[in-house]
Motif scaffolding. Structure first.
Motif, PDB file in Angstrom:
ATOM      1  N   ALA A  18       0.749  -1.342   0.055  1.00  0.00           N
ATOM      2  CA  ALA A  18       0.181   0.172   0.049  1.00  0.00           C
ATOM      3  C   ALA A  18       0.911   1.444   0.011  1.00  0.00           C
ATOM      4  O   ALA A  18       2.450   1.096   0.237  1.00  0.00           O
ATOM      5  N   GLN A  22      -0.509   7.829  -1.189  1.00  0.00           N
ATOM      6  CA  GLN A  22      -2.270   8.464  -1.853  1.00  0.00           C
ATOM      7  C   GLN A  22      -3.642   7.716  -1.740  1.00  0.00           C
ATOM      8  O   GLN A  22      -4.354   8.137  -2.427  1.00  0.00           O
ATOM      9  N   THR A  23      -3.557   7.753  -1.013  1.00  0.00           N
ATOM     10  CA  THR A  23      -5.231   7.314   0.020  1.00  0.00           C
ATOM     11  C   THR A  23      -5.372   7.745   1.315  1.00  0.00           C
ATOM     12  O   THR A  23      -6.333   7.104   2.216  1.00  0.00           O
ATOM     13  N   SER A  27      -3.679   2.882   4.985  1.00  0.00           N
ATOM     14  CA  SER A  27      -3.399   2.103   4.400  1.00  0.00           C
ATOM     15  C   SER A  27      -5.103   0.649   3.831  1.00  0.00           C
ATOM     16  O   SER A  27      -5.687   0.173   4.519  1.00  0.00           O
ATOM     17  N   VAL A  28      -5.058   0.734   2.375  1.00  0.00           N
ATOM     18  CA  VAL A  28      -6.381   0.425   2.112  1.00  0.00           C
ATOM     19  C   VAL A  28      -5.583  -1.053   0.990  1.00  0.00           C
ATOM     20  O   VAL A  28      -4.533  -0.800   0.255  1.00  0.00           O
ATOM     21  N   HIS A  53      -3.542   3.594  -7.651  1.00  0.00           N
ATOM     22  CA  HIS A  53      -4.261   4.430  -6.583  1.00  0.00           C
ATOM     23  C   HIS A  53      -3.714   3.843  -4.923  1.00  0.00           C
ATOM     24  O   HIS A  53      -4.583   5.009  -4.530  1.00  0.00           O
ATOM     25  N   GLY A  54      -2.591   3.847  -4.947  1.00  0.00           N
ATOM     26  CA  GLY A  54      -2.586   3.846  -3.566  1.00  0.00           C
ATOM     27  C   GLY A  54      -2.893   2.528  -2.606  1.00  0.00           C
ATOM     28  O   GLY A  54      -2.284   1.958  -1.696  1.00  0.00           O
ATOM     29  N   TYR A  55      -3.065   1.309  -3.400  1.00  0.00           N
ATOM     30  CA  TYR A  55      -3.858   0.498  -2.793  1.00  0.00           C
ATOM     31  C   TYR A  55      -2.807  -0.586  -2.341  1.00  0.00           C
ATOM     32  O   TYR A  55      -2.363  -0.868  -3.801  1.00  0.00           O
ATOM     33  N   CYS A  95      -3.384  -3.078   6.341  1.00  0.00           N
ATOM     34  CA  CYS A  95      -3.985  -3.060   6.299  1.00  0.00           C
ATOM     35  C   CYS A  95      -5.216  -2.691   6.717  1.00  0.00           C
ATOM     36  O   CYS A  95      -5.994  -2.722   7.616  1.00  0.00           O
ATOM     37  N   THR A 254     -13.772   1.159  -4.093  1.00  0.00           N
ATOM     38  CA  THR A 254     -12.988   0.724  -2.777  1.00  0.00           C
ATOM     39  C   THR A 254     -12.864   1.984  -2.192  1.00  0.00           C
ATOM     40  O   THR A 254     -12.814   2.014  -0.688  1.00  0.00           O
ATOM     41  N   ALA A 255     -12.499   3.014  -3.435  1.00  0.00           N
ATOM     42  CA  ALA A 255     -12.062   4.196  -2.092  1.00  0.00           C
ATOM     43  C   ALA A 255     -13.300   4.564  -0.826  1.00  0.00           C
ATOM     44  O   ALA A 255     -12.812   5.012  -0.354  1.00  0.00           O
TER      45      ALA A 255
END
Length: 260
Positions: A18, A22-23, A27-28, A53-55, A95, A254-255
């Motif tokens: 992660a 970016q999110t 942490s996703v 996207h940072g995931y 995460c 997801t976001a």
């Protein structure tokens, strides 16, 4: 000997960390599960798009896949689920929230995780999930699997030219019987699924019949459900013309579902 690493094999599992910067500092993670006789190759472009996207992403290679088709006749559906659950737990270790996605049979495994792990699953994204069939020949599997090891495969049902999911060219019947055994466990428990759900369905699918859609959409208890019809893709839509739509909308989904 060259120090240059060999290229990543298409069937290898994929794990990327992660990037909380970016999110919004969280942490996703996203778990992606491939289909029967397929491989992580069917999901890697999607996984890399989510990673951008940072995931954090995990794309495990399910037991019996990525070797020889005969190996799928030596495993049970619980072996696939155990691998999916282990990958899910790896994501949860690092995460704050984890979403689960699945293509075809991987969608059935994703639903089982949602049933079993409850609110530990932040949301579900399903692409042409496979949980039922109206094909009467499947009722013969418990008998014919002992006499016919395999049939012609159903890999690479992709409208877009030049794509390859690196699956088996044979359909192992003992393994397929395990898929239908899994249905008998997952489908009766669909009412336990209450997570947000984003559902992609190809209008033209040459691998599965349409029965899985009403089975899932009428069976889950989720109140946050979005259904998308893909007009320009076949079964392996994650490698097809509509893939970018799947990537973009699943990242937004997801976001949203992991925001709190």
């Amino acid at each position: 000997m060259s120090d240059t690493p060999s290229p990543e094999a298409p069937t290898d599992p994929l794990s990327l960390p992660a990037h909380p910067e970016q999110t919004g500092g969280r942490s996703v993670g996203v778990l992606l599960l491939h289909g029967y006789t397929g491989s992580p190759a069917s999901l890697k472009p999607w996984a890399r798009a989510l990673a951008d996207h940072g995931y954090a992403v995990e794309v495990p290679l399910l037991p019996g896949h990525g070797t020889r088709w005969q190996d799928l006749n030596r495993v049970s559906w619980t072996d696939w689920y155990a691998e999916a659950e282990a990958a899910f737990d790896r994501l949860r270790e690092s995460c704050a929230a984890v979403a689960v996605t699945g293509l075809s049979m991987g969608g059935c495994l994703a639903l089982r995780l949602a049933e079993e792990r409850g609110d530990q699953v932040a949301g579900l994204v399903l692409v042409n999930p496979f949980v039922s069939s109206i094909r009467t020949e499947l009722t013969l599997l418990p008998f014919i699997k002992h006499f016919i090891p395999s049939m012609r495969g159903v890999t690479n049902d992709i409208r877009k030219p030049g794509q390859d999911e690196h699956g088996y060219d044979r359909l192992p019947l003992k393994g397929l019987a395990e898929v239908t055994t899994m249905w008998k466990v997952v489908v009766p428990d669909l009412n336990r699924v209450n997570q947000p759900l984003l559902y992609f369905r190809s209008e033209n699918d040459n691998v599965i019949d349409p029965s899985s859609s009403p089975t899932i959409l009428h069976g889950v208890s989720s109140t946050d459900v979005e259904e998308r019809t893909l007009d320009n893709s076949y079964h392996v839509a994650t490698l097809d013309h509509d893939a970018e739509q799947i990537f973009a909308e699943s990242a937004e989904f997801t976001a949203r579902v992991t925001a709190t």
